[in-house]
Design a protein around this motif. Structure first.
Motif, PDB file in Angstrom:
ATOM      1  N   GLY A  27     -43.297  -2.657 -14.847  1.00 49.95           N
ATOM      2  CA  GLY A  27     -41.863  -2.150 -15.387  1.00 49.95           C
ATOM      3  C   GLY A  27     -40.743  -1.674 -14.323  1.00 49.95           C
ATOM      4  N   VAL A  28     -41.180  -2.192 -12.983  1.00 55.57           N
ATOM      5  CA  VAL A  28     -40.090  -1.692 -12.088  1.00 55.57           C
ATOM      6  C   VAL A  28     -38.784  -2.444 -11.950  1.00 55.57           C
ATOM      7  CG1 VAL A  28     -39.958  -1.739  -9.569  1.00 55.57           C
ATOM      8  CG2 VAL A  28     -42.080  -0.963 -10.570  1.00 55.57           C
ATOM      9  N   ASP A  29     -37.681  -2.208 -11.893  1.00 58.63           N
ATOM     10  CA  ASP A  29     -36.209  -2.684 -12.255  1.00 58.63           C
ATOM     11  C   ASP A  29     -35.937  -3.218 -10.739  1.00 58.63           C
ATOM     12  OD1 ASP A  29     -33.804  -3.514 -12.906  1.00 58.63           O
ATOM     13  OD2 ASP A  29     -33.002  -1.586 -13.034  1.00 58.63           O
ATOM     14  N   PHE A  30     -35.986  -4.666 -10.826  1.00 60.15           N
ATOM     15  CA  PHE A  30     -35.537  -5.380  -9.520  1.00 60.15           C
ATOM     16  C   PHE A  30     -34.089  -6.082  -9.719  1.00 60.15           C
ATOM     17  CE2 PHE A  30     -40.108  -6.190 -10.009  1.00 60.15           C
ATOM     18  CZ  PHE A  30     -40.577  -5.775  -8.745  1.00 60.15           C
ATOM     19  N   SER A  31     -33.020  -5.434 -10.354  1.00 58.39           N
ATOM     20  CA  SER A  31     -31.681  -5.696 -10.403  1.00 58.39           C
ATOM     21  C   SER A  31     -30.697  -5.140  -9.676  1.00 58.39           C
ATOM     22  CB  SER A  31     -31.068  -5.220 -12.100  1.00 58.39           C
ATOM     23  OG  SER A  31     -31.181  -3.904 -12.186  1.00 58.39           O
ATOM     24  N   LEU A  32     -31.393  -4.642  -8.532  1.00 58.15           N
ATOM     25  CA  LEU A  32     -30.278  -4.216  -7.328  1.00 58.15           C
ATOM     26  C   LEU A  32     -29.723  -5.238  -6.634  1.00 58.15           C
ATOM     27  CD1 LEU A  32     -29.273  -1.813  -6.108  1.00 58.15           C
ATOM     28  CD2 LEU A  32     -31.113  -1.538  -4.594  1.00 58.15           C
ATOM     29  N   PRO A  33     -30.024  -6.419  -6.123  1.00 59.04           N
ATOM     30  CA  PRO A  33     -29.750  -7.503  -5.417  1.00 59.04           C
ATOM     31  C   PRO A  33     -28.606  -7.896  -6.803  1.00 59.04           C
ATOM     32  CG  PRO A  33     -31.931  -7.583  -5.353  1.00 59.04           C
ATOM     33  CD  PRO A  33     -31.600  -6.419  -6.161  1.00 59.04           C
ATOM     34  N   GLN A  68     -25.747   2.507 -19.248  1.00 56.79           N
ATOM     35  CA  GLN A  68     -26.342   2.537 -20.622  1.00 56.79           C
ATOM     36  C   GLN A  68     -27.742   1.907 -20.751  1.00 56.79           C
ATOM     37  OE1 GLN A  68     -23.512   1.928 -23.730  1.00 56.79           O
ATOM     38  NE2 GLN A  68     -22.363   3.691 -22.936  1.00 56.79           N
ATOM     39  N   GLU A  69     -27.464   0.683 -20.255  1.00 56.91           N
ATOM     40  CA  GLU A  69     -28.717  -0.337 -20.286  1.00 56.91           C
ATOM     41  C   GLU A  69     -29.793   0.141 -19.413  1.00 56.91           C
ATOM     42  OE1 GLU A  69     -30.895  -3.548 -21.429  1.00 56.91           O
ATOM     43  OE2 GLU A  69     -28.809  -2.963 -22.201  1.00 56.91           O
ATOM     44  N   LYS A  70     -29.286   0.733 -18.208  1.00 56.84           N
ATOM     45  CA  LYS A  70     -30.478   1.344 -17.568  1.00 56.84           C
ATOM     46  C   LYS A  70     -31.225   2.433 -18.251  1.00 56.84           C
ATOM     47  CE  LYS A  70     -28.716   0.039 -12.692  1.00 56.84           C
ATOM     48  NZ  LYS A  70     -28.309   0.818 -11.502  1.00 56.84           N
ATOM     49  N   GLU A  71     -30.124   3.239 -18.713  1.00 58.35           N
ATOM     50  CA  GLU A  71     -30.833   4.346 -19.269  1.00 58.35           C
ATOM     51  C   GLU A  71     -31.679   3.863 -20.500  1.00 58.35           C
ATOM     52  OE1 GLU A  71     -31.515   8.604 -19.994  1.00 58.35           O
ATOM     53  OE2 GLU A  71     -30.433   7.588 -18.604  1.00 58.35           O
ATOM     54  N   ARG A  72     -31.070   2.792 -21.198  1.00 61.68           N
ATOM     55  CA  ARG A  72     -32.069   2.382 -22.268  1.00 61.68           C
ATOM     56  C   ARG A  72     -33.229   1.734 -21.863  1.00 61.68           C
ATOM     57  NH1 ARG A  72     -33.213  -2.200 -24.594  1.00 61.68           N
ATOM     58  NH2 ARG A  72     -32.111  -3.386 -22.958  1.00 61.68           N
ATOM     59  N   LEU A  73     -33.092   1.000 -20.697  1.00 59.51           N
ATOM     60  CA  LEU A  73     -34.302   0.378 -20.079  1.00 59.51           C
ATOM     61  C   LEU A  73     -35.173   1.680 -19.588  1.00 59.51           C
ATOM     62  CD1 LEU A  73     -32.783  -2.486 -17.960  1.00 59.51           C
ATOM     63  CD2 LEU A  73     -34.159  -2.759 -20.198  1.00 59.51           C
ATOM     64  N   ARG A  74     -34.569   2.782 -18.846  1.00 61.53           N
ATOM     65  CA  ARG A  74     -35.279   3.790 -18.548  1.00 61.53           C
ATOM     66  C   ARG A  74     -36.262   4.436 -19.900  1.00 61.53           C
ATOM     67  NH1 ARG A  74     -35.136   8.817 -18.402  1.00 61.53           N
ATOM     68  NH2 ARG A  74     -33.336   8.965 -19.454  1.00 61.53           N
ATOM     69  N   LYS A  75     -35.437   4.474 -20.785  1.00 59.35           N
ATOM     70  CA  LYS A  75     -35.981   5.266 -21.904  1.00 59.35           C
ATOM     71  C   LYS A  75     -36.987   4.297 -22.330  1.00 59.35           C
ATOM     72  CE  LYS A  75     -31.819   8.079 -23.364  1.00 59.35           C
ATOM     73  NZ  LYS A  75     -30.784   8.561 -24.356  1.00 59.35           N
ATOM     74  N   GLU A  76     -36.662   2.971 -22.517  1.00 63.00           N
ATOM     75  CA  GLU A  76     -37.522   2.008 -22.992  1.00 63.00           C
ATOM     76  C   GLU A  76     -38.943   2.072 -21.995  1.00 63.00           C
ATOM     77  OE1 GLU A  76     -39.064  -0.665 -25.729  1.00 63.00           O
ATOM     78  OE2 GLU A  76     -37.307   0.472 -25.692  1.00 63.00           O
ATOM     79  N   GLN A  77     -38.436   2.044 -20.760  1.00 67.88           N
ATOM     80  CA  GLN A  77     -39.858   2.272 -19.922  1.00 67.88           C
ATOM     81  C   GLN A  77     -40.352   3.393 -20.015  1.00 67.88           C
ATOM     82  OE1 GLN A  77     -38.065   1.370 -15.929  1.00 67.88           O
ATOM     83  NE2 GLN A  77     -37.642  -0.848 -16.569  1.00 67.88           N
ATOM     84  N   GLU A  83     -45.861   5.073 -24.314  1.00 70.16           N
ATOM     85  CA  GLU A  83     -46.784   4.633 -25.083  1.00 70.16           C
ATOM     86  C   GLU A  83     -48.108   4.153 -24.221  1.00 70.16           C
ATOM     87  OE1 GLU A  83     -44.734   1.441 -26.930  1.00 70.16           O
ATOM     88  OE2 GLU A  83     -43.516   2.732 -28.252  1.00 70.16           O
ATOM     89  N   LYS A  84     -47.941   3.424 -23.048  1.00 69.47           N
ATOM     90  CA  LYS A  84     -48.921   3.327 -22.318  1.00 69.47           C
ATOM     91  C   LYS A  84     -49.765   4.472 -21.845  1.00 69.47           C
ATOM     92  CE  LYS A  84     -46.851  -1.032 -20.391  1.00 69.47           C
ATOM     93  NZ  LYS A  84     -46.462  -1.601 -18.992  1.00 69.47           N
ATOM     94  N   ILE A  85     -49.323   5.383 -21.620  1.00 68.23           N
ATOM     95  CA  ILE A  85     -49.770   6.691 -21.316  1.00 68.23           C
ATOM     96  C   ILE A  85     -50.575   7.179 -22.609  1.00 68.23           C
ATOM     97  CG2 ILE A  85     -49.841   9.237 -20.930  1.00 68.23           C
ATOM     98  CD1 ILE A  85     -47.225   8.347 -18.957  1.00 68.23           C
TER      99      ILE A  85
END
Length: 343
Positions: A27-33, A68-77, A83-85
């Motif tokens: 689940g690590v975000d690779f969108s920085l580049p 927001q997307e990041k927050e969503r993604l963060r929240k989703e993540q 959930e995984k935990i």
């Protein structure tokens, strides 16, 4: 068993942690580049302010959207992570529960085995106790029966000894009574024997005296009878002589016929005849001594009863006439004569 259950629980927990770590790395975000690339593009369009403002607005909006997307993604993540935990925790809890259930099952099985072993041991103990009790009861019963048997044997032995003593006493009393009775009987028998011997002696003396007198009387009677028979013989000879002398011819009767007639007549004088002997005859075999004494008389033939009567008459005659002629006399020593009763 407990150490094995703990090792299984530890292995399940380690595997759960490895799974959670792998999910976090994915689940690590690779969108920085990509953001840096967009920033370079916006910087290249600075010339136009409006465009820039628009771009800034869009950028701000986009940034907010991205945030927001990041927050969503963060929240989703975070949700996925949670959930995984949660899943890992659930898996861990499940594994722990399974391990606990397995441990509980193993514990229950162990407890059941221990309980079964205990129940078996208690059952064996009860059976052993029951067997020991039964053996003890059997031993007590055997001991009681043995004691009762010994008591019965002792009582029987005492009874037998008492009966033996009573029997011995009774036998002794009976023996003494028999001895006394035997002694009394012996004394009585001795007295009776003495009396009997005395009586027998007197009887023998009396009998001897009577016998001597009887013999003397018989001897006198025999002598008298002999003299009578001799006189009768003389008379018969005289009669026959007279008869023969008066006969037409003396030669008609021989000397043998004459003596046979004399013998028949003498036997007839001593013969007791019954009416039922009429018509019967008897032939006797007579043996005489040289003086005419009757030695033996036997039946040759004829009626048994008649012959028995004639035989008695011949013995009763004692002597029979025998010729004096030495040529004829031997014929009358052993001869047969036929007799017929004159009825």
């Amino acid at each position: 068993m407990k150490k094995h259950s703990t090792l299984i629980a530890f292995s399940c927990a380690l595997a759960l942690h490895l799974v959670i770590g792998a999910l976090l790395l994915v689940g690590v975000d690779f969108s920085l580049p990509k953001e840096k690339q967009q920033a370079a593009i916006i910087n290249a369009s600075v010339i136009d302010q409006k465009v820039f403002d628009d771009l800034a607005a869009r950028k701000e909006e986009k940034k907010r959207a991205e945030q927001q997307e990041k927050e969503r993604l963060r929240k989703e993540q975070e949700r996925i992570k949670q959930e995984k935990i949660a899943q890992a925790k659930a898996a861990q809890e499940k594994a722990q529960r399974i391990a606990e259930e397995k441990a509980a099952q193993e514990k229950a099985q162990r407890i059941a085995r221990e309980k079964a072993a205990q129940e078996k041991a208690e059952k064996l103990a009860r059976e052993k106790a029951a067997q020991e009790k039964a053996q003890r009861i059997a031993r007590e019963k055997a001991a009681q029966e043995k004691a009762e048997r010994l008591a019965r044997e002792k009582a029987a032995q005492e009874k037998a000894e008492r009966l033996a003593r009573e029997k011995a006493a009774q036998e002794k009393a009976e023996r003494l009574a028999r001895e006394k009775a035997a002694q009394e009987k012996a004394e009585r028998l001795a007295r009776e024997k003495a009396a009997k011997e005395k009586a027998e002696k007197l009887a023998r003396e009396k009998a001897a005296k009577e016998k001597a007198e009887r013999i003397a009387r018989e001897k006198a009677a025999q002598e008298k009878e002999r003299r009578r028979q001799a006189e009768l013989d003389k008379l018969m000879e005289a009669e026959f002589a007279e008869e023969f002398s008066s006969a037409q011819s003396a030669k008609q009767l021989s000397e043998i016929a004459r003596y046979k007639t004399l013998i028949q007549n003498k036997i007839s004088r001593n013969w007791q005849i019954d009416p039922d002997m009429r018509g019967k005859s008897c032939t006797l075999a007579i043996r005489l001594a040289s003086d005419g004494l009757v030695l033996s008389v036997k039946r040759s033939r004829g009626d048994d009863k008649l012959c028995a009567s004639a035989r008695r008459a011949a013995f009763k005659a004692k002597t029979l006439p025998i010729p004096s002629d030495p040529e004829i006399a031997p014929q009358f020593r052993d001869f047969d004569i036929t007799l017929e009763p004159d009825l």
